[in-house]
Design a protein around this motif. Structure first.
Motif, PDB file in Angstrom:
ATOM      1  N   LEU B 132       0.836  -1.208   0.000  1.00  0.00           N
ATOM      2  CA  LEU B 132       0.000   0.000   0.000  1.00  0.00           C
ATOM      3  C   LEU B 132       0.867   1.254   0.000  1.00  0.00           C
ATOM      4  O   LEU B 132       0.531   2.247  -0.638  1.00  0.00           O
ATOM      5  N   MET B 134       3.592   1.720  -1.410  1.00  0.00           N
ATOM      6  CA  MET B 134       4.186   1.981  -2.716  1.00  0.00           C
ATOM      7  C   MET B 134       3.168   2.011  -3.840  1.00  0.00           C
ATOM      8  O   MET B 134       3.411   2.630  -4.870  1.00  0.00           O
ATOM      9  N   GLY B 135       2.052   1.303  -3.673  1.00  0.00           N
ATOM     10  CA  GLY B 135       1.141   1.169  -4.796  1.00  0.00           C
ATOM     11  C   GLY B 135      -0.165   1.896  -4.622  1.00  0.00           C
ATOM     12  O   GLY B 135      -0.946   2.009  -5.549  1.00  0.00           O
ATOM     13  N   GLY B 136      -0.419   2.398  -3.411  1.00  0.00           N
ATOM     14  CA  GLY B 136      -1.639   3.158  -3.231  1.00  0.00           C
ATOM     15  C   GLY B 136      -2.844   2.292  -2.965  1.00  0.00           C
ATOM     16  O   GLY B 136      -2.903   1.126  -3.355  1.00  0.00           O
ATOM     17  N   GLY B 139      -4.798   0.844  -6.310  1.00  0.00           N
ATOM     18  CA  GLY B 139      -3.848   0.397  -7.309  1.00  0.00           C
ATOM     19  C   GLY B 139      -3.293  -0.957  -6.976  1.00  0.00           C
ATOM     20  O   GLY B 139      -3.896  -1.720  -6.234  1.00  0.00           O
ATOM     21  N   GLY B 140      -2.125  -1.256  -7.541  1.00  0.00           N
ATOM     22  CA  GLY B 140      -1.531  -2.566  -7.357  1.00  0.00           C
ATOM     23  C   GLY B 140      -1.251  -2.882  -5.904  1.00  0.00           C
ATOM     24  O   GLY B 140      -1.299  -4.043  -5.505  1.00  0.00           O
ATOM     25  N   GLY B 141      -0.952  -1.854  -5.118  1.00  0.00           N
ATOM     26  CA  GLY B 141      -0.693  -2.086  -3.703  1.00  0.00           C
ATOM     27  C   GLY B 141      -1.892  -2.697  -3.025  1.00  0.00           C
ATOM     28  O   GLY B 141      -1.773  -3.617  -2.205  1.00  0.00           O
TER      29      GLY B 141
END
Lengths: 321, 387
Positions: B132, B134-136, B139-141
């Motif tokens: 989370l 790093m990816g939000g 998003g991917g996180g």
């Protein structure tokens, strides 16, 4: 027909259509993300959650509209609708079938790209006008990103223009008739330019993995931190529309537009752009985010040399064939 | 990246542009709780960082003085709220030390198994939240987060089957355990850990070969082993910096003396090394838990007779200290007894407090995005920092 009346009718049809597509794309994206994450996504409103976009809209409309006391009221209030207006204006030059185009400008590509690069103005207005440090940092990042990715985006868009010899989008699509799509032919530069164009439009529209202006893990919500209710919705919708418009442009410039197996027509452009749009969802829900300086490196050290190379290659192709 | 003295007097610093003071937290999506870090930013580069603690202070240590030895366990549970069993174990170890009681072997085994599967759950949650960072959340996180949470749920199911609570179990007491292993639990544990082991490989292939993940973590936030030892950092953060120190192996407690423990150590000291150490630790924990599960001895689970009344345990005057290796490092409990049924003083040494102390040294010179990643990679739990 009276040109004003024709414009109004076109506007009504295109804007309504785009809004409907964008609204139900949010539903699709949430279902898609749910499938990727072992959860059902929206299920409650309507059959399989199909009415969720309407519920979202109603919720946003009911929310209190808060303008921070220290915010610049003009910039803060204008930013939200301005973004959406700009991005919808791009749709004016997209031809859906031969002759079926709101405005067949002879500088269509240039118009679309210049409007979409203006998108950074409302973003920075929102970032500056909010008078919030997170929003300001987001606005700063957005400008740096837009300025960097503008260049490779334009270089990639030059490839179909060179191959066709025209800035008019309907000419570019007509040149790709019968499956001679620029993404496939000429083999080298076309495909590379398509990938470059697509990635740069992702960066222009601030989508993951290039969404550093609203990186919520560090900037809370970036430029939208202080926005509430429908203004937040408008900013969000503008960004969403930007992605949709980028997909439509990519489909028109590189994937043959209305050309396809069976009868040609608007449905092919729609199908192609929605497939690209779904590809963006896929990328979004599976990738992590770059850091700002890594993104700049990508644009200046990889994107621009690659863009120059494909432009040169397509010029040579045109010269020798 | 310019080297910036972490002890710089901010008035002496000459910024290139304007100096921005940014309060990261206490309400912020990625401070992993209510940590507030005051950052001085020159552009987006951090010049100085000062963490401010205490936003989650609940006075747990003072509360313990007012409660009887039996009532302390459920309160202490809430300190490290991602690995409750380790809080219970540390405090009850120090009580047992003061009383001179050793829990029976079955209890020791059960405690050790619980601690190890808790470590798996805690590290799974860390991996998800690190994604989370790093990816939000959109998003991917979030995808990584949802996947690791799926497995963490199955671990919590195991605890539910054992103690009736998914979290904050209150399952340890002075002298042993409250809840014996229910029928069929060992089969359930083997099944769950088998699934998690295969899923860890899956995550590793997802994360390990991701160029963006590597770009964000390799070489970022390097912790110097000398500094880490000077600040009292322990656990995976220390082992990622090349210091081979693990209480489970070096000062065995519980049933750790009966198993072979491989301690994963990396020497790079960056965020990626901390990730690698934690992933290896999950594998090792699964191995230890499965190994112990084969040899759980029969017998009683509590050395004292089952506690019925809160005031049933009295401890004669003395000082006890016990420390155990939690998912975050060395958790110590220092207790003074005065002969009554309540502790006279109770001091917790939380590993996360020392970890947060690293932040002023790691943040200067880093981009704001990297500070979030560095903080995430250190895995502090604010519940035990502030207590």
């Amino acid at each position: 027909m009276n040109p004003w009346l024709a414009g109004a009718l076109w506007g009504l049809v295109v804007v309504t259509g785009a809004m409907i597509v964008a609204a139900w794309s949010t539903w699709f994206e949430r279902k898609f993300a749910g499938a990727m994450q072992n959860r059902p996504g929206p299920t409650e409103v309507g059959p399989v959650g199909l009415l969720q976009p309407i519920a979202d809209l109603l919720k946003l409309l009911q929310k209190a509209d808060i303008i921070p006391r220290t915010a610049d009221p003009v910039l803060f209030n204008v930013a939200a609708p301005l973004g959406l207006i700009l991005v919808l204006a791009t749709l004016a030059v997209v031809p859906w079938a031969p002759g079926l185009v709101p405005a067949d400008l002879d500088i269509g590509v240039l118009f679309a790209l210049s409007i979409s690069s203006l998108m950074v103005v409302p973003v920075f207005m929102a970032g500056w006008g909010s008078n919030n440090k997170y929003a300001l940092l987001g606005g700063m990042r957005a400008i740096a990103q837009a300025v960097s990715f503008e260049v490779p985006l334009l270089l990639a868009a030059l490839v179909p223009i060179i191959l066709t010899g025209s800035f008019r989008i309907s000419d570019i699509i007509a040149a790709q008739a019968d499956g001679h799509w620029f993404a496939l032919w000429p083999p080298g530069p076309g495909a590379l330019a398509f990938v470059l164009f697509f990635l740069c439009s992702l960066a222009e529209a601030n989508r993951i993995p290039f969404d550093i202006p609203e990186a919520e893990s560090e900037l809370v919500a970036g430029i939208t931190t202080e926005y509430t209710g429908m203004k937040f919705g408008l900013l969000y919708l503008a960004e969403y529309m930007h992605t949709l418009v980028s997909s439509i442009m990519a489909a028109a410039l590189f994937l043959g537009g209305w050309d396809g197996p069976g009868p040609d027509g608007p449905h092919w452009l729609l199908i192609k752009s929605l497939l690209l749009f779904a590809g963006i969802f896929w990328v979004r829900w599976s990738f992590l985010r770059f850091r700002g300086d890594q993104l700049m490196n990508l644009a200046w050290k990889k994107g621009i040399p690659l863009g120059l190379a494909v432009v040169m290659a397509s010029a040579l192709w045109v010269h020798f064939t | 990246m310019a080297v910036i003295d972490p002890h710089i007097n901010i008035d002496d610093y000459e910024p290139e542009g304007d100096l921005v003071v940014l309060n990261l937290g206490p309400q912020h999506p990625s401070t992993h709780g209510v940590l507030r870090v005051k950052l001085w930013l020159d552009g987006e580069v951090c010049i100085k960082a000062v963490p401010y603690l205490g936003y989650l202070h609940r006075g747990v240590e003072k509360l313990c003085e007012k409660l009887t030895y039996v009532m302390v366990t459920p309160i202490i549970d809430k300190n490290d709220y991602l690995a409750p069993i380790t809080n219970e174990w540390a405090i009850n170890n120090s009580f047992e030390q003061l009383l001179g009681v050793t829990p029976p072997p079955r209890s020791q085994y059960l405690r050790t198994i619980c601690a190890e599967i808790q470590r798996v759950a805690s590290h799974l949650l860390w991996l998800g939240t690190f994604g989370l960072d790093m990816g939000g959340a959109l998003g991917g996180g979030a995808t990584l987060f949802m996947h690791t949470f799926r497995e963490r749920e199955t671990v919590l199911d195991l605890f539910e089957a054992l103690t009736g609570a998914r979290f904050h179990y209150n399952t340890l007491c002075v002298g042993g355990n409250r809840h014996d292993i229910p029928a069929g639990w060992d089969v359930l544990v083997r099944q769950t850990l088998g699934v998690i082991a295969s899923r860890i490989d899956e995550y590793e292939s997802m994360v390990h070969e991701n160029a963006i993940f590597l770009a964000r973590t390799v070489g970022v936030g390097v912790v110097d082993p000398v500094l880490a030892r000077a600040l009292g950092v322990s656990g995976p953060n220390l082992r990622a910096s090349g210091v081979d120190w693990d209480l489970r192996r070096d000062a065995p407690y519980g049933a750790y003396g009966d198993v072979q423990i491989k301690v994963p150590v990396r020497t790079e000291g960056d965020c990626f090394a901390r990730y690698l150490v934690r992933v290896e630790e999950m594998r090792e924990s699964i191995r230890i838990a499965l190994q112990l599960l084969d040899g759980v001895p029969e017998g009683p689970i509590c050395a004292l007779k089952p506690v019925k009344l809160p005031g049933a345990v009295k401890i004669k005057p003395g000082i006890g200290y016990a420390s155990i290796e939690t998912p975050r490092g060395e958790l110590g409990s220092w207790v003074i007894a005065d002969g009554t049924e309540r502790p006279y003083r109770c001091k917790i040494r939380p590993p996360s407090l020392h970890t947060v102390a690293l932040l002023p040294y790691l943040a200067p010179g880093n981009n704001l995005s990297d500070i979030v990643v560095v903080l995430g990679s250190l895995d502090p739990v604010l519940g035990e920092v502030d207590r």
